[in-house]
Design a protein around this motif. Sequence first.
Motif, PDB file in Angstrom:
ATOM      1  N   PRO A  12       0.809  -1.216   0.000  1.00 22.18           N
ATOM      2  CA  PRO A  12       0.000   0.000   0.000  1.00 22.18           C
ATOM      3  C   PRO A  12       0.838   1.261   0.000  1.00 22.18           C
ATOM      4  CG  PRO A  12      -0.673  -1.470   1.770  1.00 22.18           C
ATOM      5  CD  PRO A  12       0.518  -2.074   1.159  1.00 22.18           C
ATOM      6  N   VAL A  15       2.121   1.855  -3.417  1.00 19.13           N
ATOM      7  CA  VAL A  15       1.072   2.398  -4.288  1.00 19.13           C
ATOM      8  C   VAL A  15       0.885   3.888  -4.036  1.00 19.13           C
ATOM      9  CG1 VAL A  15      -1.415   2.403  -4.669  1.00 19.13           C
ATOM     10  CG2 VAL A  15      -0.168   0.259  -4.687  1.00 19.13           C
ATOM     11  N   ILE A  16       0.846   4.250  -2.764  1.00 20.06           N
ATOM     12  CA  ILE A  16       0.656   5.665  -2.437  1.00 20.06           C
ATOM     13  C   ILE A  16       1.824   6.496  -2.970  1.00 20.06           C
ATOM     14  CG2 ILE A  16       0.588   7.323  -0.549  1.00 20.06           C
ATOM     15  CD1 ILE A  16      -1.982   6.019  -0.733  1.00 20.06           C
ATOM     16  N   MET A  19       1.898   6.653  -6.821  1.00 19.36           N
ATOM     17  CA  MET A  19       0.750   7.210  -7.530  1.00 19.36           C
ATOM     18  C   MET A  19       0.193   8.466  -6.896  1.00 19.36           C
ATOM     19  SD  MET A  19      -1.273   3.773  -8.620  1.00 19.36           S
ATOM     20  CE  MET A  19      -2.278   4.691  -9.785  1.00 19.36           C
ATOM     21  N   TRP A  22      -0.843  11.367  -9.261  1.00 20.14           N
ATOM     22  CA  TRP A  22      -2.105  11.123  -9.986  1.00 20.14           C
ATOM     23  C   TRP A  22      -3.284  11.117  -9.028  1.00 20.14           C
ATOM     24  CZ3 TRP A  22       0.550   6.524 -12.725  1.00 20.14           C
ATOM     25  CH2 TRP A  22       1.324   7.006 -13.770  1.00 20.14           C
ATOM     26  N   PHE A  23      -3.018  10.598  -7.845  1.00 19.95           N
ATOM     27  CA  PHE A  23      -4.082  10.533  -6.839  1.00 19.95           C
ATOM     28  C   PHE A  23      -4.606  11.929  -6.543  1.00 19.95           C
ATOM     29  CE2 PHE A  23      -5.265  10.359  -2.279  1.00 19.95           C
ATOM     30  CZ  PHE A  23      -6.339   9.499  -2.404  1.00 19.95           C
ATOM     31  N   VAL A  24      -3.689  12.848  -6.261  1.00 19.38           N
ATOM     32  CA  VAL A  24      -4.099  14.218  -5.952  1.00 19.38           C
ATOM     33  C   VAL A  24      -4.759  14.857  -7.167  1.00 19.38           C
ATOM     34  CG1 VAL A  24      -3.249  16.494  -5.345  1.00 19.38           C
ATOM     35  CG2 VAL A  24      -2.345  14.492  -4.186  1.00 19.38           C
ATOM     36  N   GLY A  26      -6.311  13.397  -9.554  1.00 21.17           N
ATOM     37  CA  GLY A  26      -7.623  12.808  -9.785  1.00 21.17           C
ATOM     38  C   GLY A  26      -8.666  13.321  -8.820  1.00 21.17           C
ATOM     39  N   LEU A  27      -8.228  13.669  -7.625  1.00 20.23           N
ATOM     40  CA  LEU A  27      -9.199  14.132  -6.635  1.00 20.23           C
ATOM     41  C   LEU A  27      -9.494  15.619  -6.760  1.00 20.23           C
ATOM     42  CD1 LEU A  27      -8.340  12.182  -3.378  1.00 20.23           C
ATOM     43  CD2 LEU A  27     -10.043  11.709  -5.120  1.00 20.23           C
TER      44      LEU A  27
ATOM     45  N   ALA B 105      -6.803   7.647  -9.119  1.00 24.62           N
ATOM     46  CA  ALA B 105      -7.172   7.958  -7.737  1.00 24.62           C
ATOM     47  C   ALA B 105      -8.082   6.883  -7.171  1.00 24.62           C
ATOM     48  CB  ALA B 105      -7.871   9.318  -7.681  1.00 24.62           C
ATOM     49  N   PHE B 107      -8.219   3.832  -8.132  1.00 23.10           N
ATOM     50  CA  PHE B 107      -7.425   2.621  -7.931  1.00 23.10           C
ATOM     51  C   PHE B 107      -6.726   2.667  -6.579  1.00 23.10           C
ATOM     52  CE2 PHE B 107      -3.230   0.653  -8.045  1.00 23.10           C
ATOM     53  CZ  PHE B 107      -3.577  -0.659  -8.301  1.00 23.10           C
ATOM     54  N   VAL B 108      -6.135   3.804  -6.246  1.00 25.47           N
ATOM     55  CA  VAL B 108      -5.442   3.924  -4.956  1.00 25.47           C
ATOM     56  C   VAL B 108      -6.406   3.671  -3.822  1.00 25.47           C
ATOM     57  CG1 VAL B 108      -4.233   5.504  -3.433  1.00 25.47           C
ATOM     58  CG2 VAL B 108      -3.708   5.498  -5.861  1.00 25.47           C
ATOM     59  N   VAL B 109      -7.554   4.322  -3.873  1.00 23.22           N
ATOM     60  CA  VAL B 109      -8.535   4.181  -2.789  1.00 23.22           C
ATOM     61  C   VAL B 109      -8.971   2.725  -2.642  1.00 23.22           C
ATOM     62  CG1 VAL B 109     -10.866   4.748  -2.089  1.00 23.22           C
ATOM     63  CG2 VAL B 109      -9.375   6.535  -2.965  1.00 23.22           C
ATOM     64  N   PHE B 111      -7.537   0.021  -3.780  1.00 19.49           N
ATOM     65  CA  PHE B 111      -6.446  -0.895  -3.439  1.00 19.49           C
ATOM     66  C   PHE B 111      -6.197  -0.895  -1.936  1.00 19.49           C
ATOM     67  CE2 PHE B 111      -2.039  -1.929  -2.597  1.00 19.49           C
ATOM     68  CZ  PHE B 111      -1.883  -3.097  -3.308  1.00 19.49           C
ATOM     69  N   ILE B 112      -6.102   0.288  -1.360  1.00 18.22           N
ATOM     70  CA  ILE B 112      -5.876   0.372   0.088  1.00 18.22           C
ATOM     71  C   ILE B 112      -7.046  -0.267   0.829  1.00 18.22           C
ATOM     72  CG2 ILE B 112      -5.443   1.933   2.022  1.00 18.22           C
ATOM     73  CD1 ILE B 112      -3.232   1.895   0.010  1.00 18.22           C
ATOM     74  N   TRP B 115      -6.751  -4.010   0.419  1.00 18.09           N
ATOM     75  CA  TRP B 115      -5.601  -4.553   1.118  1.00 18.09           C
ATOM     76  C   TRP B 115      -5.861  -4.631   2.628  1.00 18.09           C
ATOM     77  CZ3 TRP B 115      -1.133  -6.621  -0.751  1.00 18.09           C
ATOM     78  CH2 TRP B 115      -0.140  -6.884   0.177  1.00 18.09           C
TER      79      TRP B 115
END
Lengths: 32, 151
Positions: A12, A15-16, A19, A22-24, A26-27, B105, B107-109, B111-112, B115
């Motif tokens: 995890p 992944v954080i 990514m 992209w996470f930020v 995307g949000l 985004a 996917f991250v959410v 996945f966590i 998991w």
Amino acid sequence: MMAAAMVALLPPVAVILLMQRWFVKGLVGSEK
Amino acid sequence: MTSRRVVVGSVALLATAFAAPLAAVSDEEVKTISTRPGVTQSFLLLPPAAPPLASVILFTATFLFRQFYLTVPDEPAEAAQLDGVGPLRFLWSFLLPLSWTNVAALFVVLFIYGWNQYLWPLMITNTEAMRVVVIGLQDLIPRTGSLGGTS
């Protein structure tokens, strides 16, 4: 025990870290 | 008007796409376990629990995509319509590439979320080979017996 817990948390975290840009985006991103 | 319909359709389609694997997996697992004698009892509780769980995740996906699609102006949809592009093609060639960061985004959410699942994998797995890491961690906690030994 602690070492195993750390290893179990690696995916995890990876992944954080990989990514989060992209996470930020995307949000909150609207410029896309 | 038309673009509004495209947006609604796109949200519905993407939401379904994200929800379908969830529903499929839960159904399959429920069926598999139910055929084993002895475990059926505890599993009678699960089918009612699965859809709400899926819909909670689904809500995240739906809301994320909805908020983005609301910001997409009407013009691209109109231009696509002028060019004779259907709604599905518009979704695939235009909206989906634009929502790539949304997918990342999400996917991250998810996945966590997946998991960190503890109860669900604990219930649906019945062999050591199927155990996930988070559950396996529990076995690493040293148990101290009444005799004071550690093992």
